[in-house]
Design an enzyme around this catalytic site. Structure first.
Site, short mmCIF file in Angstrom:
data_model
loop_
_atom_site.label_atom_id
_atom_site.label_comp_id
_atom_site.label_asym_id
_atom_site.label_seq_id
_atom_site.Cartn_x
_atom_site.Cartn_y
_atom_site.Cartn_z
N GLU A 41 75.26 59.17 -50.34
CA GLU A 41 76.21 60.28 -50.42
C GLU A 41 77.57 59.83 -50.95
OE1 GLU A 41 75.85 63.39 -50.06
OE2 GLU A 41 77.78 64.25 -49.51
N THR A 56 76.66 76.62 -60.96
CA THR A 56 76.75 75.33 -60.27
C THR A 56 75.67 75.18 -59.20
OG1 THR A 56 78.29 73.75 -59.28
CG2 THR A 56 78.43 76.04 -58.51
#
Ligand code: NAG
Ligand code: NAG
Ligand code: NAG
Ligand code: NAG
Ligand code: NAG
Ligand code: NAG
Ligand code: NAG
Length: 520
Positions: free
Chosen positions: A378, A505
């Protein structure tokens, strides 16, 4: 631009230099067959996950795959169903498409079924984006997936209902929308600033809605707000961001930025993404957006944000901006930038941009191959010169970065950028990397009736399951993993300036406004 697509992929596969990743050279027919089988395998995984969600969680928002339970983190309107629709259409999963189309008219978007706060941003990109994309696809090349005598009128009605319900967000002194909408009383906290990505990422969806239903006010509201972003003012302007770059938080009362920190990561990302995508949507009306986008890219490169780790100078990560100088921190979310820069290179005919985007994409892909699971983390950090390195660390020496957030949340950005890189170059290495990444996700995150986020990409089996399956897995992760192998899809990123489709997006493809060209 070099031509792209299957033709080049096939030609490349004859030359050993381009097929180093293959165990043996393949013929043209083999290459096509392999792509088809891989696309089919991704579709199988999508349908498996859909089936688990449908059995145990529908019509709630998300499945908890480990114990066949569910969550409602998106107001209980069936987030996974709406987010899955455009992917199901592209994959031609007729039963899934029919189930979701039957369901959507029953959603009551005027009342939140779970929680009192509605996120303008998340609701726009997932629910509104999902429905608008379905309208474009079903009124366009996928009309054969509509049952006889069905039409998209109910989808339009629901899209208008949802956007109309959220319009009060823009009723601030500046017109910059509030993000956290308190539905019971149509209010929000005026003192909570709105983030750059929130204010700058609504414009594609709300403009598309206006164009589809011929009601201008949705587009006008978002375009008015965008003016503050295109012509920024700063509460404290002693140290300003580089040209084209922006701060992160915007005051609702006067539209001023209250800080200068930023970059291409979470919270800022899709403002930059949509500057370019509005140009793709309509190059005439939004050409100044493209100019701002180019400035942001140029400043990132010249301002020291296009950064190479000391131990791995072959890698390039985009630093964040924190006041007067870059900080060498980035993460999975920012990995969209590689694909975005490549898209810019395609539509502006600029090979330099394609290559810069490839450097970013290739480096993000390396964060996957660096870990035990084959999945990237991440967040990570790195050092640009050796004096800064404090700790002797083998992982860092080998890989050039140090993991700071070690979880994986089923995110799509690396698969997304690999897709753009493949469209631009036709280099089959991008298909191989995408396939490997998807196999790793399937091997590590698949559990019970679906897929779960994991806590540790660098531990065997990914550490623990969080027992949560985000809706964007359906909208984006499966879609980009599939599209890169689905050579004859009707929505592909095109070869040149004019595009037929632009992805929001959340991975939902919209038909562009400008003159339509034929698919290829
Ligand atoms: C769409 O379908 C509905 C319900 O069948 C019908 O009432 C409506 O007239 C149709 N709209 C169009 C534009 O065909
Ligand atoms: C905008 O509002 C903020 C917060 O109230 C304030 O600090 C700032 O001075 C204002 N900026 C301008 C340009 O008025
Ligand atoms: C900086 O702020 C002052 C007042 O707060 C304003 O007069 C000036 O135009 C600002 N400069 C820039 C470059 O925004
Ligand atoms: C291509 O993109 C690069 C990187 O942003 C930029 O510096 C250059 O000016 C662009 N070239 C043209 C012809 O626009
Ligand atoms: C790597 O990150 C850990 C914390 O996750 C930190 O303790 C260590 O100092 C970092 N090493 C380098 C070389 O940055
Ligand atoms: C995903 O995992 C399942 C179950 O182990 C397996 O049957 C399937 O072949 C895998 N698919 C891919 C693409 O790896
Ligand atoms: C399922 O597991 C979650 C934790 O992952 C827990 O909060 C929830 O109560 C469980 N639900 C059921 C029905 O067991």
């Amino acid at each position: 631009m070099r031509p792209c697509g299957i033709f080049i992929a096939v030609v490349f596969s004859y030359f050993p230099v381009h097929s180093y990743h293959l165990h043996h050279p393949r013929s043209a027919n083999d290459t096509l067959g392999v792509s088809q089988r891989r696309a089919e395998a991704v579709k199988d995984a999508f349908e498996f996950a859909w089936s688990g969600y449908h059995t145990y969680a529908f019509p709630n928002d998300e499945l908890r795959p480990v114990n066949n339970s569910f969550t409602n983190s998106r107001n209980g309107w069936g987030a996974t169903a709406v987010d899955a629709l455009s992917t199901a259409i592209l994959m031609e999963s007729q039963d899934v498409v029919t189930t979701i189309l039957d369901f959507i008219p029953s959603i009551d978007f005027t009342v939140s079924k779970s929680g009192t706060l509605v996120s303008l941003f998340e609701t726009t990109i997932r629910y509104l984006g999902g429905m608008l994309s379905a309208i474009d696809l079903l009124d366009g090349p996928y009309s054969y997936l509509l049952q006889p005598s069905r039409n998209t009128t109910a989808l339009e009605r629901q899209a208008v209902s949802l956007a109309t319900r959220m319009k009060f967000a823009f009723n601030t002194p500046s017109g910059i929308p509030a993000n956290n909408l308190y539905f019971p009383t149509d209010t929000y906290d005026i003192s909570v600033p709105t983030g750059l990505a929130v204010a700058g990422s609504l414009i594609l969806e709300w403009t598309r809605l206006s164009d589809l239903v011929r009601l201008l006010d949705f587009a006008d509201l978002t375009q008015h707000a965008e003016e503050y972003l295109l012509h920024p003012r700063y509460t404290n302007n002693k140290s300003l961001p580089l040209p084209g770059l922006r701060g992160t938080d915007i005051d609702l009362r006067n539209g001023s930025f209250t800080n200068v920190r930023g970059g291409w990561g979470g919270g800022d990302d899709s403002y930059y993404e949509y500057l370019l995508k509005m140009h793709v949507y309509d190059p005439e009306q939004f050409s100044t957006y493209k100019d701002e986008w180019l400035k942001a890219v140029d400043s990132s490169v010249s301002g020291g944000m296009f950064s190479h780790p000391y131990t791995r100078p072959d890698l390039t990560f985009l630093s964040s901006w924190n006041g007067p100088k870059p900080t060498d921190v980035t993460g999975h979310l920012a990995c969209f930038a590689g694909g975005n820069w490549i898209l810019g290179g395609i539509v502006l005919g600029n090979q330099t941009l394609v290559e810069l985007g490839q450097q970013l994409t290739d480096s993000c892909a390396e964060t996957y191959s660096a870990t035990i699971t084959g999945i990237g983390p991440e967040g990570w950090t790195w050092e640009v010169d050796d004096d800064d390195i404090k700790v002797d660390n083998q992982f860092y020496d080998d890989n050039g970065f140090n993991i700071t957030s070690i979880d994986y949340d089923l995110r799509p950005e690396v698969l997304e950028s690999l897709y753009y890189a493949y469209r631009a170059t036709g280099d089959p290495k991008y298909q191989e990397w995408s396939w490997k990444a998807f196999q790793a996700i399937n091997a590590t995150c698949r559990v019970g009736s679906g897929f779960s986020s994991i806590t540790n990409v660098n531990a065997p089996h990914g550490g623990k399951f969080t027992n949560f399956q985000e809706s964007y897995m359906f909208a984006e992760t499966f879609k980009y993993a599939w599209l890169i192998h689905a050579e004859d899809s009707k929505v592909h990123v095109g070869k040149g300036e004019a595009q037929n489709w632009v992805f929001n997006t959340e991975g939902h493809p919209f038909k562009v406004r400008a003159k339509q060209i034929e698919g290829h």
